[in-house]
Design an enzyme around this catalytic site. Structure first.
Site, PDB file in Angstrom:
ATOM      1  N   HIS A  59     -11.667 -14.196 -10.175  1.00 54.59           N
ATOM      2  CA  HIS A  59     -11.783 -13.080 -11.121  1.00 54.59           C
ATOM      3  C   HIS A  59     -12.383 -13.530 -12.454  1.00 54.59           C
ATOM      4  CE1 HIS A  59      -8.201 -10.972  -8.898  1.00 54.59           C
ATOM      5  NE2 HIS A  59      -9.228 -11.201  -8.117  1.00 54.59           N
TER       6      HIS A  59
ATOM      7  N   HIS B 249      -1.594  -6.627 -11.798  1.00 56.50           N
ATOM      8  CA  HIS B 249      -2.895  -6.283 -12.351  1.00 56.50           C
ATOM      9  C   HIS B 249      -2.648  -5.358 -13.537  1.00 56.50           C
ATOM     10  CE1 HIS B 249      -4.983  -7.067  -8.222  1.00 56.50           C
ATOM     11  NE2 HIS B 249      -4.274  -8.091  -8.643  1.00 56.50           N
TER      12      HIS B 249
ATOM     13  N   ASP C 213      -6.755 -16.157 -12.231  1.00 54.20           N
ATOM     14  CA  ASP C 213      -7.412 -16.110 -10.920  1.00 54.20           C
ATOM     15  C   ASP C 213      -8.840 -16.646 -11.080  1.00 54.20           C
ATOM     16  OD1 ASP C 213      -9.080 -15.061  -8.741  1.00 54.20           O
ATOM     17  OD2 ASP C 213      -7.300 -13.925  -8.130  1.00 54.20           O
TER      18      ASP C 213
ATOM     19  N   ARG D 165       0.815  -1.219   0.000  1.00 50.97           N
ATOM     20  CA  ARG D 165       0.000   0.000   0.000  1.00 50.97           C
ATOM     21  C   ARG D 165       0.848   1.268   0.000  1.00 50.97           C
ATOM     22  NH1 ARG D 165      -2.218  -3.353   3.530  1.00 50.97           N
ATOM     23  NH2 ARG D 165      -4.055  -4.483   2.808  1.00 50.97           N
TER      24      ARG D 165
ATOM     25  N   GLU E  83      -2.444 -10.601 -14.586  1.00 54.47           N
ATOM     26  CA  GLU E  83      -3.487 -11.342 -13.885  1.00 54.47           C
ATOM     27  C   GLU E  83      -4.849 -11.070 -14.527  1.00 54.47           C
ATOM     28  OE1 GLU E  83      -3.477 -10.995  -9.615  1.00 54.47           O
ATOM     29  OE2 GLU E  83      -5.417 -11.988  -9.428  1.00 54.47           O
TER      30      GLU E  83
ATOM     31  N   ASP F 114     -14.999  -8.371  -7.258  1.00 55.37           N
ATOM     32  CA  ASP F 114     -13.802  -9.088  -6.826  1.00 55.37           C
ATOM     33  C   ASP F 114     -13.838  -9.307  -5.324  1.00 55.37           C
ATOM     34  OD1 ASP F 114     -11.296 -10.022  -6.282  1.00 55.37           O
ATOM     35  OD2 ASP F 114     -10.215  -8.277  -7.017  1.00 55.37           O
TER      36      ASP F 114
ATOM     37  N   TYR G 194      -0.693  -2.621  -4.954  1.00 57.34           N
ATOM     38  CA  TYR G 194      -2.036  -2.269  -5.410  1.00 57.34           C
ATOM     39  C   TYR G 194      -2.125  -0.845  -5.953  1.00 57.34           C
ATOM     40  CZ  TYR G 194      -3.640  -6.535  -3.146  1.00 57.34           C
ATOM     41  OH  TYR G 194      -3.832  -7.837  -2.794  1.00 57.34           O
TER      42      TYR G 194
ATOM     43  N   HIS H 129     -13.179 -12.527  -2.714  1.00 55.65           N
ATOM     44  CA  HIS H 129     -12.775 -13.924  -2.596  1.00 55.65           C
ATOM     45  C   HIS H 129     -13.537 -14.643  -1.499  1.00 55.65           C
ATOM     46  CE1 HIS H 129      -8.582 -12.637  -4.305  1.00 55.65           C
ATOM     47  NE2 HIS H 129      -9.589 -12.267  -5.063  1.00 55.65           N
TER      48      HIS H 129
ATOM     49  N   HIS I  55      -4.265 -18.289  -9.286  1.00 51.37           N
ATOM     50  CA  HIS I  55      -4.727 -17.887  -7.964  1.00 51.37           C
ATOM     51  C   HIS I  55      -6.007 -18.671  -7.738  1.00 51.37           C
ATOM     52  CE1 HIS I  55      -2.634 -13.670  -7.938  1.00 51.37           C
ATOM     53  NE2 HIS I  55      -1.797 -14.667  -7.693  1.00 51.37           N
TER      54      HIS I  55
ATOM     55  N   HIS J 144       3.837 -10.442  -6.057  1.00 57.90           N
ATOM     56  CA  HIS J 144       2.643  -9.733  -6.536  1.00 57.90           C
ATOM     57  C   HIS J 144       2.928  -8.251  -6.387  1.00 57.90           C
ATOM     58  CE1 HIS J 144      -1.392  -8.207  -6.871  1.00 57.90           C
ATOM     59  NE2 HIS J 144      -1.860  -9.407  -7.168  1.00 57.90           N
TER      60      HIS J 144
ATOM     61  N   GLU K 169      -5.594 -17.154  -2.202  1.00 54.62           N
ATOM     62  CA  GLU K 169      -5.707 -15.776  -1.705  1.00 54.62           C
ATOM     63  C   GLU K 169      -7.040 -15.634  -0.972  1.00 54.62           C
ATOM     64  OE1 GLU K 169      -3.509 -13.096  -5.103  1.00 54.62           O
ATOM     65  OE2 GLU K 169      -5.548 -13.754  -5.500  1.00 54.62           O
TER      66      GLU K 169
END
Ligand code: MN
Ligand code: MN
Ligand code: ZN
Length: 280
Positions: free
Chosen positions: A181, A107, A178, A37, A144, A228, A70, A230, A215, A67, A260
């Site tokens: 997704h 992403h 994923d 972040r 992804e 999105d 974000y 999970h 994923h 990964h 995830e």
């Protein structure tokens, strides 16, 4: 079979991640190589890099993926965000390389209203610009698949194919699939027939040889919801069957399959056990 594992915490330094993976009996792990972040991070220290590599061997983790943060949006129409994104993405590549990671999952990006074609071009430009700054890097960049929330691109296999087509260095690009997704984006995988249709479509649009990692997540929201969120394996809208097909699919025997799912380590253990029990 696949190489089953989870996205584990790198708290206290990346060198701590392999042990966490081993405690969960992971064959594969995914990590953030810095706080996901924040834009900036201090470079990895030599002892962290060496510690990570040693611990990968010591704890018997077969493969580790990173990964990206974000915050990164290579499709941003805001010049400042785009520039910061390229800079941060280059840093992600450098870190993955330092740790000898074969894959960096990222992403694709969001167009924020500029339109899909514009966004796909911008993302390809961002990837090329980043790669040009680290010509010696070895890590493969895995686009992804996304759920298509908001203006996120990558919810159609065509998006990923187009981006890869526009990027000059195709051998440095691949895809991370994923399950949550893809399902939220509208590709059904719930029955054996639907599962095969979706992978056939992936193969004809992108090519299964480009699929390098998974994923594994169930989805809180239904097919085509574009949301999105999970869910634990078998507890969501996808259900258990496609995961049974995936872990037994001979085409994906050597592929990392990373959980995830929500809830942290206790839940990872339960989800991993469930997946292992599906192996025939
Ligand atoms: Mn992701
Ligand atoms: Mn994912
Ligand atoms: Zn997600």
């Amino acid at each position: 079979m696949g190489l089953l594992g989870a996205h584990v915490s790198a708290q206290g330094g990346v060198q701590n991640a392999p042990k966490r993976g081993a405690e969960l009996e992971c064959d594969a792990i995914a990590i953030f190589t810095k706080n996901q972040r924040q834009w900036r991070a201090r470079p990895l220290k030599e002892e962290e890099i060496e510690g990570f590599k040693e611990n990968m061997k010591r704890y018997g983790i077969k493969i580790a993926l990173s990964h990206d943060s974000y915050l990164i949006n290579l499709g941003s129409p805001k010049e400042e965000t785009y520039k910061k994104s390229v800079e941060a993405f280059v840093d992600e590549i450098i870190r993955a390389d330092q740790l000898d990671l074969p894959y960096l999952v990222f992403h694709p990006g969001s167009h924020l209203g500029e339109g899909e074609e514009w966004g796909l071009k911008k993302i390809a430009e961002g990837i090329e610009e980043s790669l040009s700054k680290v010509p010696e890097s070895r890590v493969m960049l895995l686009l992804e698949t996304t759920a298509g929330q908001g203006t996120n691109l990558g919810y159609r296999f065509e998006h990923l194919a187009e981006i890869m087509d526009m990027v000059g260095e195709k051998n440095r690009m691949g895809v991370c699939f994923d399950t949550c997704h893809v399902f939220a984006a509208g590709y059904d995988i719930r029955s054996e027939e639907a599962y095969h249709e979706t992978f056939d479509e992936f193969d004809s649009v992108i090519g299964l040889d480009k699929l390098k990692a998974f994923h594994l997540n169930d989805s809180k929201f239904p097919l085509g919801s574009k949301k999105d969120r999970h869910e634990h394996i078998g507890e969501g809208e996808i259900g258990i069957e496609p995961f049974r097909l995936l872990v037994n699919d001979p085409r994906f025997r050597e592929h990392p399959m990373i959980l995830e799912t929500p809830g942290g380590d206790v839940w990872y253990s339960a989800n991993l056990k469930l997946l292992r029990d599906l192996i025939e």
